[in-house]
Scaffold this motif. Structure first.
Motif, PDB file in Angstrom:
ATOM      1  N   SER A 136      25.402   6.882   0.786  1.00  0.00           N
ATOM      2  CA  SER A 136      24.393   5.990   2.493  1.00  0.00           C
ATOM      3  C   SER A 136      23.858   4.959   1.881  1.00  0.00           C
TER       4      SER A 136
ATOM      5  N   ARG B 259      22.483   7.892   7.367  1.00  0.00           N
ATOM      6  CA  ARG B 259      20.937   8.480   6.884  1.00  0.00           C
ATOM      7  C   ARG B 259      21.201   8.613   5.359  1.00  0.00           C
TER       8      ARG B 259
ATOM      9  N   THR C  51      24.365  13.777   4.161  1.00  0.00           N
ATOM     10  CA  THR C  51      26.107  13.692   5.023  1.00  0.00           C
ATOM     11  C   THR C  51      26.882  15.361   4.493  1.00  0.00           C
TER      12      THR C  51
ATOM     13  N   ASP D 212      32.004   7.107   4.554  1.00  0.00           N
ATOM     14  CA  ASP D 212      31.028   8.193   3.524  1.00  0.00           C
ATOM     15  C   ASP D 212      31.395   9.789   3.897  1.00  0.00           C
TER      16      ASP D 212
HETATM   17 MG   LIG Z   1      24.378  10.343   2.303  1.00  0.00          MG
END
Ligand SMILES: [Mg+2]
Ligand SMILES: Nc1nc2c(ncn2[C@@H]2O[C@H](COP(=O)(O)OP(=O)(O)OP(=O)(O)O)[C@@H](O)[C@H]2O)c(=O)[nH]1
Length: 479
Positions: free
Chosen positions: A242, A261, A270, A293
């Motif tokens: 991330s 985040r 995540t 992601d």
């Molecule tokens: Mg992450």
């Protein structure tokens, strides 16, 4: 008779040992004779030592103990012990093999009739007395590596050539502080080369602007008719997936942002599959590169290989919420039944934490290999974004432009290339924005160069897919 170990290898050992130190030769079989009695007479009770074997293939390997050798017919308990390879078949190729933390009470073995012995049987160098036969000493020990020490994908042959015919064996005492006989002091981790170990653009604002322009102008293979290439970020939890997206986004926004985040938690932060677009603040246009992601890999949570296959094939919708208790299947709501080329993944970037590669759990490594298998089946190109190198080398922490002058980073790159089975040129060292409050061109360059190289690989893949589809179309016409 002089010591055989080059200064660069001594510096490397100091980096692995983790303190400013120098080496003093205690024992050398070509000088003192190859006898267990002489070894113990010279080396017992001398504190930390490095044992180095030089074999007839011009390979150099050995082991480090932070505890003294002894002759008590007993194990040596040492959580800091490690084995290493410095050179293989004449080429410098340093790798460290840490001790398995469940077995450190068996780090070494001291017995009056044994030469240096690591693990219960990882390296048994010799017993008794060995006479030289022609140009080498045919040591009568055995090599059973991977028992107490973690080989991280290597094996006994790739470390030792699988034999114990040595031209020499040396034991050095590790002494604290820099060498009083040497005027130039080598502080651990701050060793910097005079020349870069990889060619790289200059680190300056102009190079940042050039790379940014190349990325803004990037267009996927025109025959593929896509709005963007998809790059999948995948790796262990907390590796910096991330943060990589946030770093790229910050560069094109012109200020530090944190849309995805990121942070450090026990479980992956995540939990949603996201296909992020990135907007260039100046032109107002979106880049033709999307970063996807995913949830991080965890030791006790196996990422379902089929789930990854669905991601690769474009069956998983944006914003899909991962659910560890029920993996994604054809029945899951949102399953994309007829994915187009534009839905698929066109290049995978493994995000690997460079500061913990020595202790990457075997379970994670196994998962990575399994996922790689799925990617190889589909011919999807793979790169590694190697993160947290600021923790590997204090000079990189000071200034990211030292990246390609740092031997510690070079060795981490070599290690990861070996573990992942990828060419070294596919391992891309970066530093994510994490603690910074403003942009730094030296960090930007590393991130942008990595992104550009990945986009180019994705484009190569697209070209191949377009050719394949054209060939299939022709075949159908003929039928
Ligand atoms: Mg992450
Ligand atoms: N020092 C340093 N820290 C970093 C770097 N990259 C990421 N971090 C930090 O590592 C932590 C984890 O980063 P994330 O980006 O959340 O990692 P992730 O791979 O997305 O993790 P999950 O989503 O939990 O799987 C954060 O505290 C980041 O600030 C880096 O290059 N250097």
């Amino acid at each position: 008779m002089t010591e055989l170990l080059d200064q660069v290898y001594k510096d490397q050992l100091a980096i692995w040992i983790g303190k400013t130190c120098h080496l003093r030769l205690l024992y050398k079989i070509s000088r003192d004779g190859c006898s267990a009695a002489t070894f113990h007479q010279k080396c017992d009770g001398q504190g930390p030592t490095v044992t180095v074997l030089y074999n007839t293939n011009n390979t150099i390997y050995g082991g480090y103990l932070s505890q003294s050798w002894h002759s008590y017919s007993n194990f040596i308990n040492d959580p800091n012990a490690f084995l290493f390879r410095l050179q293989y078949n004449g080429s410098s190729n340093p790798l460290k093999f840490p001790i398995d933390h469940n077995s450190y009470m068996y780090a070494g073995y001291g017995k009056s009739s044994y030469g240096p012995t690591f693990g219960d049987s990882d390296i048994r160098s010799f017993s008794g007395t060995i006479n030289k036969s022609g140009k080498y000493f045919p040591l009568n020990g055995s090599l059973n590596m991977g028992n107490i020490y973690l080989l991280n994908g290597q094996n006994v042959n790739s470390i030792t050539n699988g034999h114990l015919q040595v031209t020499d064996l040396e034991v050095y005492q590790v002494k604290d502080g820099s060498d009083p006989n040497k005027s130039t002091e080598v502080a651990v981790g701050s060793v910097i080369l005079d020349y870069p170990w990889r060619k790289f653009p200059e680190f300056n604002e102009e190079a940042v602007q050039q790379l940014k322009k190349l990325i803004i102008d990037f267009e996927p293979e025109s025959d593929a008719n896509l709005s963007a290439v998809n790059i999948l970020l995948i790796g262990q939890i907390g590796a910096g997936k991330s943060s990589f997206f946030n770093s790229v986004n910050s560069i094109f926004r012109g200020k530090i942002t944190s849309k995805a985040r990121s942070g450090s938690f026990e479980h992956s932060l995540t939990t949603v599959f996201r296909k992020y677009t990135i907007k260039d603040q100046n032109s107002g246009h979106n880049l033709k590169i999307r970063l996807c992601d995913t949830r991080g890999l965890e030791e006790n949570f196996r990422m379902d290989a089929q789930e990854i296959a669905y991601i690769l094939d474009g069956n998983v919708p944006d914003r899909y919420q991962f659910n560890p208790s029920s993996p994604f299947t054809t029945e899951t709501f949102g399953f994309i039944r007829n994915p187009r080329l534009g839905d698929k993944i066109h290049c995978v970037a493994f995000v690997v934490d460079g500061s913990t590669i020595d202790v990457m759990p075997q379970k994670i490594l196994k998962q990575l290999k399994e996922l790689q298998g799925r990617m190889n089946q589909r011919n999807i190109p793979q790169v590694v974004y190697l993160t947290k190198l600021d923790k590997v080398c204090p000079k990189v922490d000071e200034d990211a432009s030292n990246m390609f002058y740092s031997p510690a980073v070079r060795d981490t790159v070599n290690k990861v290339a070996d573990v992942m089975g990828l060419p070294r040129g596919h391992i891309l060292p970066i530093k994510n924005y994490e603690n910074e409050t403003s942009l730094d061109p030296n960090i930007d360059i590393l991130i942008l160069k990595a992104l550009k190289q990945t986009a180019d690989f994705a484009d190569d893949y697209l070209e191949e897919q377009v050719d394949k589809m054209a060939a299939e179309g022709k075949r159908k016409e003929k039928d």
